[in-house]
Every structure is written in C-alpha cells, then in structure tokens.
Design an enzyme around this catalytic site. Structure first.
Site, PDB file in Angstrom:
ATOM      1  N   ARG A   1       9.417  12.847 -35.996  1.00 37.87           N
ATOM      2  CA  ARG A   1       9.980  14.023 -35.336  1.00 37.87           C
ATOM      3  C   ARG A   1      10.692  13.652 -34.032  1.00 37.87           C
ATOM      4  NH1 ARG A   1       6.023  16.142 -31.111  1.00 37.87           N
ATOM      5  NH2 ARG A   1       7.203  18.080 -30.973  1.00 37.87           N
TER       6      ARG A   1
ATOM      7  N   TYR B   1      10.945  11.086 -28.609  1.00 36.66           N
ATOM      8  CA  TYR B   1       9.675  10.376 -28.736  1.00 36.66           C
ATOM      9  C   TYR B   1       9.810   8.948 -29.257  1.00 36.66           C
ATOM     10  CZ  TYR B   1       7.957  15.082 -28.042  1.00 36.66           C
ATOM     11  OH  TYR B   1       7.715  16.327 -27.528  1.00 36.66           O
TER      12      TYR B   1
ATOM     13  N   ASN C   1      -3.378  12.999 -24.602  1.00 36.51           N
ATOM     14  CA  ASN C   1      -2.051  13.588 -24.749  1.00 36.51           C
ATOM     15  C   ASN C   1      -2.281  14.878 -25.533  1.00 36.51           C
ATOM     16  OD1 ASN C   1       0.511  14.419 -25.427  1.00 36.51           O
ATOM     17  ND2 ASN C   1       1.267  12.349 -25.812  1.00 36.51           N
TER      18      ASN C   1
ATOM     19  N   PRO D   1      -1.639  17.802 -31.269  1.00 39.24           N
ATOM     20  CA  PRO D   1      -0.812  18.153 -32.414  1.00 39.24           C
ATOM     21  C   PRO D   1       0.538  17.434 -32.443  1.00 39.24           C
ATOM     22  CG  PRO D   1      -0.957  20.004 -30.888  1.00 39.24           C
ATOM     23  CD  PRO D   1      -1.923  18.965 -30.417  1.00 39.24           C
ATOM     24  N   ASN D   2       0.898  17.059 -33.649  1.00 36.99           N
ATOM     25  CA  ASN D   2       2.187  16.456 -33.993  1.00 36.99           C
ATOM     26  C   ASN D   2       2.342  15.015 -33.556  1.00 36.99           C
ATOM     27  OD1 ASN D   2       3.243  18.797 -35.326  1.00 36.99           O
ATOM     28  ND2 ASN D   2       3.490  19.705 -33.299  1.00 36.99           N
TER      29      ASN D   2
ATOM     30  N   GLU E   1      -4.134  12.347 -18.189  1.00 32.25           N
ATOM     31  CA  GLU E   1      -3.248  13.072 -19.097  1.00 32.25           C
ATOM     32  C   GLU E   1      -1.963  12.267 -19.242  1.00 32.25           C
ATOM     33  OE1 GLU E   1      -2.672  17.451 -18.747  1.00 32.25           O
ATOM     34  OE2 GLU E   1      -0.575  16.893 -18.474  1.00 32.25           O
TER      35      GLU E   1
ATOM     36  N   HIS F   1       1.948  11.907 -21.268  1.00 31.23           N
ATOM     37  CA  HIS F   1       3.038  12.487 -22.055  1.00 31.23           C
ATOM     38  C   HIS F   1       4.098  11.414 -22.247  1.00 31.23           C
ATOM     39  CE1 HIS F   1       1.299  16.423 -21.749  1.00 31.23           C
ATOM     40  NE2 HIS F   1       1.087  16.173 -20.483  1.00 31.23           N
TER      41      HIS F   1
ATOM     42  N   ALA G   1       1.488  19.977 -27.371  1.00 31.38           N
ATOM     43  CA  ALA G   1       1.878  21.330 -26.964  1.00 31.38           C
ATOM     44  C   ALA G   1       0.724  22.107 -26.334  1.00 31.38           C
ATOM     45  CB  ALA G   1       2.438  22.095 -28.160  1.00 31.38           C
TER      46      ALA G   1
ATOM     47  N   ARG H   1      12.385  18.731 -19.269  1.00 30.96           N
ATOM     48  CA  ARG H   1      12.562  19.346 -20.587  1.00 30.96           C
ATOM     49  C   ARG H   1      12.595  20.867 -20.446  1.00 30.96           C
ATOM     50  NH1 ARG H   1       9.225  16.814 -25.067  1.00 30.96           N
ATOM     51  NH2 ARG H   1      10.675  18.113 -26.253  1.00 30.96           N
TER      52      ARG H   1
END
Length: 143
Positions: free
Chosen positions: A17, A22, A74, A9-10, A99, A101, A77, A108
């Site tokens: 965003r 990012y 990735n 998502p996103n 995985e 990110h 969330a 964070r």
C-alpha cells in the site's frame, strides 16, 4: 533486554500500500531488519501485528506481566483516535514506550497530525522510514 514491537492496522501491507509514502520494503523485510537489530544489540525482540484494536490493547496489557522491558509501537491509524490504546499505554508506567511512524505525520493530512497516543509514550519518532524502528530500539536500550 526484552523488547516488544507492536504494529497496528495495515502495517502488514508494507510494500503493497502507498509505496510512495511507506516504501517498497514488505512486512517480512521489516521483520528481518528488526530481528537483525535484536541480534546485533543482544536483545530479545518480539513483533506483534494486528488490525484489531482490542488485540493491540490485550497485547499491551500482557506486556505488563510477561517481562517486557520496552515497547515500540506504531499504532497506525489508531494513533489519531484510539483513546483505548492510549489508556492501555498509559496504564503501564513501568515500561518505557516509543511511538513510531514511518512517514512524517506532521506533513500529511490534517487528521494525521494529531496523535492521541504520543503522550502515553516516552518518546516519538516519525518521518525516518523503517529506520525509525531501529532508532526506537536504540532509545529503549539507552533509557
């Protein structure tokens, strides 16, 4: 080699965003970067993105049957709470998985420091920006 890149998502909102976290490269820029890498290393790379947990699980399960030889994921969330995606990843033990990110999740918010999906993967890369995708592809090629 057939590699599947899954974005959660996103991630389709890259360049829109939270640019400070990012970056300013948009999603099409990421797709171009991945396609170029595929040409350079002579790999077939499919990229799949969904904002829906079930669609991501379906694509992971389809990878078991469709000739996928490595997965870069990735989960966005979903990294922090989707045991369903974790279980789907864990169920395909014959395919190596990385995985990824973009940001350094260890620096964070507290909730982002926990990954429920990483133990179902062979390797985790974070904090390397979009370059992390290329590193993940290299990892799968060497594995």
């Amino acid at each position: 080699m057939n590699i599947l890149v899954i974005n959660g998502p996103n991630l389709n909102f890259l360049g829109i965003r939270e640019k400070g976290i990012y970056g300013t490269t948009n999603y099409d820029g990421l797709l171009e970067m991945i396609a170029k890498k595929g040409e350079e290393v002579h790999c077939q790379i499919e990229v799949f993105q969904s904002n829906h947990e079930g669609a991501i699980i379906d694509r992971i399960q389809d990878a078991y049957f469709d000739g996928t030889e490595g997965i870069v994921i990735n989960p966005g969330a979903y990294t922090h709470y989707s045991y369903a995606i974790r279980d789907a990843l864990a169920s395909i033990t014959t395919i190596p998985k990385v995985e990824i990110h973009i940001s350094d999740i260890t620096k964070r918010e507290e909730f982002r420091k926990e990954s429920v999906t990483k133990d179902a993967c062979d390797h985790q890369i974070y904090g390397m920006g979009l370059e992390g995708y290329l590193q993940a592809i290299d990892y799968l090629i060497k594995k």
